[in-house]
Design a protein around this motif. Structure first.
Motif: not given
Length: 734
Positions: A368, A374, A380, A495, A506, A508-509, A529
């Protein structure tokens, strides 16, 4: 004691819980105390009990929801109707008929309003009681055989007839209490919830409320002081203090909005304090308006304040503060401890479980916000490659694509989904060159649920045969790793995004479960992550663990103590409740242990019942089990604070729990005793429960769990105060 699974016991508990449910409680001791205190006015006590029994029995016979009935949800409004009628009317045949009609009417209104308000996230509260009383009050004027209660005039004569001079002396002594104004007013306010005006009854109710919940008790004090101060400041008490309004409206509303329907916190105490002036306005306004109709306001301000405060919270777009209670456990402490504990440990309820999209060990070469690509809306994202022991990504000179370890390796679906976008025709770049015109290269986008998509890019040309609309399962082949698009050397781009388009920003997960590191040094990670430079692989699941902890609804298990021939067989059975939550039920003790089983873990989430049962020991022993054999790892978790048994320590924590926590009950589990390191058929799990506070560590329990043949074979528990362990043998029931 009645057997745990008898209809009579269920109905008896439903009647008993109707009393404590008036204070949003399921505490049996508190319920029994309230039942006894209702008989401080014998006529009202008898009427309240009779109305509750009628409503609960009728609810059972009519086939209404058994779980709601068991909590007292169908009985407490009828109880209030009975207490009110018993307070205001003389016994007689007409009175009995009106009581019967009122109890059944309260039941029907409770069911109807619950069915209407429930889907909207609102409870009916005392509205059915109000509806019945408002209709019976004018109707009673037409029932000429129904006489108003004048017992207060001749009450001492009646008591003399029952107990003579000694009883009168006791009554005069009790009535002779001279308490300061504030405590006397608070206690009378509490007693007025049951239509009484007695500081002694109020004192016992306050003790019972404190016994049930320190948070609820403190909220009652906050509400009382706030209402008293507001009334004095506005001159609302110029004609005297109405104890009923203080108890049934101000105090009950504050407890509801500050500790029952909202998870207790410092903010919830302010929310409860804010309810005081709103309730004051409703009390003044509704009392005046309804008086013109000849009707009492009773608890209507409490109902409207509580539902208003709850409904506006339901309409929020974000719930960063004042979170609503997700599952009602009928105790502010249990609600708080379960919420904070689940928020920390049950991430599986918040996210779709995403796996790594490959087999074997890969390294995150760009994480990330990594350089160079990125950045900005596409920050992300994760890039993966395979490195050897020397840190190289290729064999030989690395001049050809086939020299790279990750080239042509399978790329897999990270979760079940539907294909929404596919690009497969772009050629691979020669090593060192990039295609900036088709930045993402060959790509597959999957939809996992509305608003959640995953994307894998830089695939080898024509390595996927998928088309939009195809359904895939976790682990299905999407294509193979290539070097298409903006890729100077073979790697995999992964992603998560909120829209289906190639090139979407993207999101964030976290990934659900994976191993970080290599070999024996690998550590289990959950809902995190991976960082740049981290070597990762999917968590290998154990068939033995997955099968042993696969407990579908209807599964039954017999548990026996082989060291005690007189001990009965305890049968456990798996059920689901009205919220589709799964739980183990012990037919012998009536105990219940809720659990959830995700892709890679089994977790207990709550326990209700006796804490000396085999089910409770198993709840603590298998609190969380990773369904992967990891002999090098220790699985850590946190118990809820309800595990604390030291009364002084627990009560001290309860008082300050909305503001600070100083007790940390912890859980640890290890795997050992496998008969095969790679595909065990027998396995032992060892766990321990520890209580940490003020720098001290107190061992609560050590346990060993035996698995064999894909099933739970047994478990043993060592308690600190016992010289030998408790052993239990388990076998699937027919």
């Amino acid at each position: 004691m009645l057997p745990a699974n008898t209809t009579l016991r269920t109905l008896a508990l439903a009647v008993l819980r109707s009393y404590s449910l008036i204070f949003f409680s399921q505490h049996r001791g508190f319920a029994a105390l309230l039942l006894l205190l209702s008989f401080a006015n014998p006529g009202a006590g008898v009427a309240g009990l009779a109305a509750t029994v009628l409503a609960v029995g009728a609810g059972w016979l009519m086939g209404f929801n058994r779980e709601v009935l068991a909590t007292g949800g169908y009985g407490f409004n009828a109880l209030l109707v009975g207490l009110a009628l018993g307070t205001f009317y003389e016994p007689g045949w007409a009175y009995g008929l009106v009581l019967l009609v009122g109890a059944l009417f309260a039941l029907l209104l409770t069911v109807a309003l619950g069915g209407w308000l429930g889907p909207r996230g609102l409870p009916p509260l005392s509205l059915p009681f109000l509806g019945v009383i408002w209709l019976l009050t004018p109707a009673a004027e037409q029932f000429h055989a129904l006489a108003l209660n004048e017992r207060g005039i001749y009450w001492l004569n009646e008591m003399y007839a029952v107990g003579g001079a000694p009883l009168l002396h006791v009554i005069h002594w009790l009535n002779g209490w001279h308490l300061p104004l504030m405590p006397d007013t608070y206690l009378r306010a509490l007693s007025s919830v049951f239509f009484q005006d007695s500081p002694l009854v109020g004192l016992l109710m306050a003790a019972g409320l404190l016994w049930h919940s320190r948070i609820a008790f403190s909220l009652s004090i906050v509400a009382f002081l706030g209402a008293y101060a507001f009334g004095m400041a506005t001159g609302a008490y110029a004609e005297g203090i109405n104890h009923y309004n203080l108890g049934a409206n101000y105090i009950m509303a504050a407890v509801a909005v500050g500790g029952v329907f909202v998870v207790p916190s410092a903010a919830s105490y302010l929310w409860a304090l804010l309810s005081v002036p709103i309730t004051a306005v409703l009390v003044a306004g509704l009392t005046t308006l309804l008086a013109r109709l000849g009707l009492p306001a009773f608890a209507l301000p409490f109902c409207l304040t509580s539902q208003l405060f709850l409904y506006v919270l339901l309409l929020r777009q974000r719930a960063d503060w004042l979170p609503l209670t997700p599952i009602q456990r009928y105790s502010p402490e249990r609600n708080l401890y379960a919420y904070t504990n689940d928020r920390e440990r049950l991430q599986s309820q918040l996210y779709v479980h995403l796996s790594l999209p490959f087999l074997g060990e890969w390294q995150v070469t760009q994480g990330y916000a990594g350089q160079p690509t990125h950045q900005g809306e596409w920050a992300q994202a994760l890039d993966f490659m395979i490195r050897d022991a020397d840190g190289r990504t290729y064999r030989g000179p690395g001049a050809n694509l086939a020299d790279y370890y990750c080239y042509n390796k399978p790329v897999l679906a990270c979760a079940d989904g539907v294909v929404v976008e596919v690009v497969a025709h772009l050629d691979d770049n020669p090593v060192g060159q990039v295609n900036t015109q088709q930045n993402w290269g060959n790509t597959v986008v999957l939809e996992h649920q509305p608003g959640l998509f995953s994307k894998v890019s830089h695939l080898r040309p024509h390595s996927t045969t998928l088309q939009p609309g195809d359904r895939v399962r976790r682990g299905d082949l999407l294509g193979t790793c290539g070097n298409s698009g903006r890729s100077a050397e073979p790697h995999l781009h992964f992603q998560v995004q909120a829209t289906p388009y190639i090139g979407s920003r993207t999101l964030a997960y976290p990934l659900a479960y994976y191993l970080s590191g290599s070999g024996l040094a690998a550590q289990v990670r959950s809902f995190q992550v991976p960082a740049e430079g981290e070597t990762v692989q999917n968590l290998p699941l154990s068939p033995l663990l997955r099968q042993a902890f696969d407990l579908p609804p209807g599964f039954r298990l017999d548990v026996v103590n082989p060291d005690d021939e007189a001990a009965p067989v305890q049968r456990w059975e798996v059920f689901t409740d009205a919220y589709n939550k799964t739980y183990l039920y012990c037919h012998h003790s009536g105990a219940v242990a809720y659990f959830e089983r995700s892709t890679a873990a089994f977790s207990f989430t709550a326990y209700y019942g006796s804490e000396t049962t085999a089910l409770y020991y198993f709840y603590r022993a298998a609190y969380r089990v990773l369904l992967s054999y990891q002999p090098q790892a220790e699985l850590l978790d946190a118990f809820p604070l309800t595990l604390v048994r030291n009364p002084a320590l627990k009560w001290a924590q309860d008082v300050v729990a909305p503001f600070v926590r100083f007790i940390r009950p912890s859980f640890a589990l290890r795997y050992h005793g496998a008969d095969d390191a790679y595909h065990p058929r027998r396995l032992q799990l060892s766990s321990r429960a520890t209580l940490r506070y003020f720098g001290r560590a107190q061992l609560l329990q050590q346990a060993d769990i035996e698995l064999a043949g894909g099933a739970l074979a047994g478990f043993s528990v060592q308690l600190p105060d016992q010289s030998s362990p408790l052993r239990f043998v388990c076998r699937p029931a027919a």
